[in-house]
Structures are given as C-alpha cells and as structure tokens.
Design an enzyme around this catalytic site. Structure first.
Site, PDB file in Angstrom:
ATOM      1  N   GLY A  76      -8.259  53.328 -51.634  1.00  0.00           N
ATOM      2  CA  GLY A  76      -7.011  53.342 -50.871  1.00  0.00           C
ATOM      3  C   GLY A  76      -6.764  52.004 -50.171  1.00  0.00           C
ATOM      4  N   SER A 175     -12.065  51.793 -56.932  1.00  0.00           N
ATOM      5  CA  SER A 175     -10.874  51.114 -56.431  1.00  0.00           C
ATOM      6  C   SER A 175     -11.186  50.364 -55.128  1.00  0.00           C
ATOM      7  CB  SER A 175      -9.735  52.118 -56.252  1.00  0.00           C
ATOM      8  OG  SER A 175      -8.524  51.469 -55.973  1.00  0.00           O
ATOM      9  N   ASP A 381      -7.046  48.663 -67.385  1.00  0.00           N
ATOM     10  CA  ASP A 381      -6.593  48.598 -65.995  1.00  0.00           C
ATOM     11  C   ASP A 381      -6.129  47.186 -65.682  1.00  0.00           C
ATOM     12  OD1 ASP A 381      -6.185  48.952 -63.262  1.00  0.00           O
ATOM     13  OD2 ASP A 381      -8.306  48.712 -62.775  1.00  0.00           O
ATOM     14  N   GLY A 431     -10.428  52.486 -73.515  1.00  0.00           N
ATOM     15  CA  GLY A 431      -9.211  53.247 -73.282  1.00  0.00           C
ATOM     16  C   GLY A 431      -9.063  53.756 -71.864  1.00  0.00           C
ATOM     17  N   HIS A 434      -7.778  52.775 -64.213  1.00  0.00           N
ATOM     18  CA  HIS A 434      -8.262  52.307 -62.920  1.00  0.00           C
ATOM     19  C   HIS A 434      -9.304  53.227 -62.298  1.00  0.00           C
ATOM     20  CE1 HIS A 434      -8.176  50.029 -59.249  1.00  0.00           C
ATOM     21  NE2 HIS A 434      -7.733  51.053 -58.539  1.00  0.00           N
TER      22      HIS A 434
END
Length: 456
Positions: A76, A175, A381, A431, A434
């Site tokens: 986030g 992330s 990504d 393939g 993220h």
C-alpha cells in the site's frame, strides 16, 4: 500474599487488554463451517497501546505444531491484509460472480500457502483494514514506525501463543511492503540479540514484486516497456541518450528528456500496470505520490452503481468492500464496534511518512546475518518490473551459486530462477503480475518448495 495476588491480577487484566483473540468457525458468504482454523483479534502496540492492530491467524492445515509460522504484510502502505488472505495466498477467495446485493460468495482455494504454514495476516499500520488508533498522534505512521510496531506485535502475540514460539518464523509481503519487510526482519533480529523475550525463531523472509528503491524501481520501467513492445526503438534510444538511463532523477531543465518521458506516459497511460496483458479496469485505490509529484495510478471514480464488469480482474476488489463492510461479517470476525468504513487500501487517508528511501541496506544486513530469502516477480508487472528487482539484487554483490534456469510444474515452465551465496533465491512467475493472485497456483507451488527447503 494479597499484594502478590493483586499484582498478578493486574498483569492478567493488562494482558487481556493487550491481546484479544477469538476463534471464528463460520464466515458469511461461505457455505458451512470453515475447513481450517481461524482466529481474529487485536493486539495493542505503541505508547500505552494506543494503536490496536487487527489480525487474522490461520493455522497450517498440515502440521501446525512443526510447520513454519509466517506474518504476512500487505503493501500500500495501508492496504488491508484481506488482500493476502482472500486474493493471493489464503484458503478462501471470492467467487467471480456479479454482485447481487447479498454477501459476496467465498469458495475454498486449491493454492493456499496455509496448507504448509501457519500465517498471521496483519492489518498494519493503524487505519488499514480494521486496525485503528485511539489518538490522533497514534494514528500517524511511517515505514520505520511500522517496523517497530510489528516487532512489538509479534512478541506480544507469541506471548499469548507460546505453542508457536519454537516454530521456524518468516516475514512475508509484497508491493510496498518491500520497504518494510526487510526492516522488520532486522528489527526482530536485533531484538533477539538484545534478549527481548519471547525470542523469535527467525529464519528468513520472502517478498513479491517488492518496491525497494525508487532509482531501481522507476528507472527500469522504461527498458521493461521497451522490451515488452510498449514503446518504440526510437523513443527508447532517445530517452537513453537524453536522460542517461536516469529517468527518475531527470533534471527539469532537460527538455528533451522531459518530452521523451511525456511520450512514454502517453504510450503506457492506458496500460493496466499491474499486469500489462489484462484490460485496464477501474481500481479502488491510489498509489502513493512519487517524490516528483506524479501518482502511479489514476484515482478510481467507481462506486456501487458504476462497477467494472465481472470479467475484470479488479472486480473482486469491489466485492471485498461489500463483504468487509457487511455487519454480519464484522460480527463474525469480532471487529470492534465503531470502526469506520473498511477500505481495501486506505492510502490517502493515513498521515504517513515515507522514511525508507531504499530497503537495500536492510537486505544487505539480513544477508550478512545469514537469513534465507525468496524474492519473486511476476514478469508482466510494469509497476515494479522484474528487471528492477534483478538490478538491486545484483547490487548486493553476492556470487551466483545456481545459475539462471527454468523452474517447472508438471513439465511446464512456470518461471525462471537463480540462487545467490547469501541464501537469496530470485524467481520469476511466467505470466504473473504485481501480486501472487495473478498466478496463484504457480505461486503456491513455489512457496511450498521454498518453505520446505526443496529445489525450486
């Protein structure tokens, strides 16, 4: 004797206030009793426990007495850990059906990481998911503040779950948590070194498409876009020449570089950056603003009356909001009454300081401490390209011990991998995007092999 009893009573009462967990046997949207053991609750951290962090704990379905224990930190910052539990690697997921006004349906997954490990899914920092703060000051957070609070959370949680103290422990996330997870590992390690109890049996960490260092992450978007055919040879060569391969730190007086970056933005502005092959549907959050003032995703304008079609990959993000804000769901999860509207990612509403410019020094220190690590990247990504992750791993300057090769599932290539002398394994997911939910089956196999110490 009476004084001693009163002291013990105080400790017990204090303990109850700090750690409160409840068993959950049924969840709205899922038919029948849960086929796994789930506990939810709050743990108080920070000054006077003014921060109350909400967690979901799922026991390993294999052998919880001996299997590894992991804490999962969604990125986030301030995205709910439901993202991990119900999208990426948990035992339940939303059924891909059109929303009809009732509680969205949950189904059992085949790829859950909880088949081989117990996982604590944590809503961190305060303001994410169902976590909250009691004061305005406690509501303020940062990368480094999260590290300290997560370490404090773990030691309090383990004090209340002593049966897991000796289990091998790992920290995981993806992330934006790429800025936080390596620091949490260092924080735990140093706390252990100081003798802070309970000692945590820390073994390593894993990260997916981790935001790590802006100069690596952003500067490799352009060569990735070129390699994927999103920008022309001429534009790529012009950008290389005018920006000197340092696109992120472009000087504002460099007109040729600035014009080239505008042309690049035009080429990719309608690409779904988290998986470039998928349709560019609405998303429900805004990525943090970069230091140059540019946001990474458009702000969503979606609401209940303007949902994307169910065929969109992001449709279940909206289903999660309907599910998590249902009062029956909240009661089942034992969420504290009075907590405001749940948001999948509360990125824009939390006073947050981005005080870790680069997590590379944490990786380097953790490597020197001998912790094993798995760093994986979905190879489609654009937000954090695998090329960026490869670059900072190379920058650690550890020798390669297992050279680049494909890793296989059922005689098919699932991605590529290599291992370094610092016990770090890098793997791509063919393939993938993220986060792990773009290729959950492959990520599930990868996790099992790595956590069990098998050859990937």
């Amino acid at each position: 004797m009476g004084r001693q009893w009163r002291c013990c009573l105080f400790v017990i009462l204090f303990h109850v206030l700090v750690v409160s967990g409840s068993v959950v046997k049924h969840l709205p949207g899922f038919d029948g009793p849960l086929p796994f053991e789930l506990e939810t609750g709050y743990v108080g951290v920070g000054e006077s426990d003014d921060v109350q962090l909400f967690y979901y704990f799922i026991k390993s379905e294999r052998n919880p007495q001996d299997d590894p224990l992991m804490i999962w930190l969604t990125g986030g910052p301030a995205c709910s850990s439901i993202c991990g539990m119900l999208f990426e690697n948990g035992p339940l997921a939303f059924k891909g059906e059109e929303y009809n006004g009732s509680v969205p349906t949950l189904v059992k997954t085949s790829f859950s990481w909880t088949k081989v490990a117990s996982i604590i899914y944590l809503d961190s920092p305060a303001g994410s998911g169902y976590s909250y703060a009691r004061t305005t000051r406690a509501f303020e957070s940062s990368d480094t503040k999260q590290m300290r609070q997560i370490d404090q959370f773990l030691r309090k949680w383990l004090t209340d779950h002593l049966e897991f103290v000796s289990n091998p422990f790992y920290v995981g996330g993806d992330s934006y948590s790429g800025k936080v997870v390596p620091g949490v590992v260092q924080q735990i390690s140093r706390g252990n070194g100081k003798g802070i109890t309970p000692l945590i049996n820390l073994q390593g960490y894993l990260l997916g498409n981790p935001l790590t260092d802006d100069n690596f992450d952003y500067n490799h978007r352009i060569p990735f876009a070129h390699g994927m055919g999103l920008i022309s040879d001429e534009l790529y060569e012009s950008l290389q020449r005018s920006c000197g391969n340092d696109y992120f730190n472009m000087h504002p007086s460099n007109a040729e570089c600035l014009n080239g970056l505008r042309a690049y933005d035009t080429c990719v502005s309608d690409i779904y950056t988290e998986q470039i092959l998928l349709p560019n549907c609405e998303v429900d959050y805004v990525m943090p603003t970069r230091p140059d003032g540019r946001r990474e995703l458009k702000e969503s304008r979606a609401n209940e009356s303007s949902l994307p079609p169910p065929s969109c990959f992001t449709y279940r993000y909206f289903l999660s909001a309907f599910w998590a804000n249902d009062e029956n769901v909240r009661r089942a999860l034992h969420v504290k009454k009075g907590i405001g509207k749940w948001k999948r990612c509360n990125t824009v509403n939390i006073p947050y300081t981005y005080d870790v410019a680069s997590s590379v020094p944490y990786h380097l220190n953790n490597s020197r401490q001998g912790f094993r690590s798995l760093i994986y990247s979905g190879d489609h990504d654009l937000m954090v390209p695998f090329m960026a992750t490869e670059a900072w791993i190379r920058d650690l300057n550890f020798p390669i011990v297992d050279r680049w090769r494909p890793w296989m599932i059922n005689d098919q290539i699932a991605g590529y991998t290599r291992t370094y002398s610092n016990k770090m394994t890098f793997a791509t997911i063919k393939g993938g995007g993220h986060t792990a939910d773009y290729r959950p089956d492959e990520c599930g196999v990868m996790f099992k092999r790595w956590i069990d110490g098998e050859f990937l």
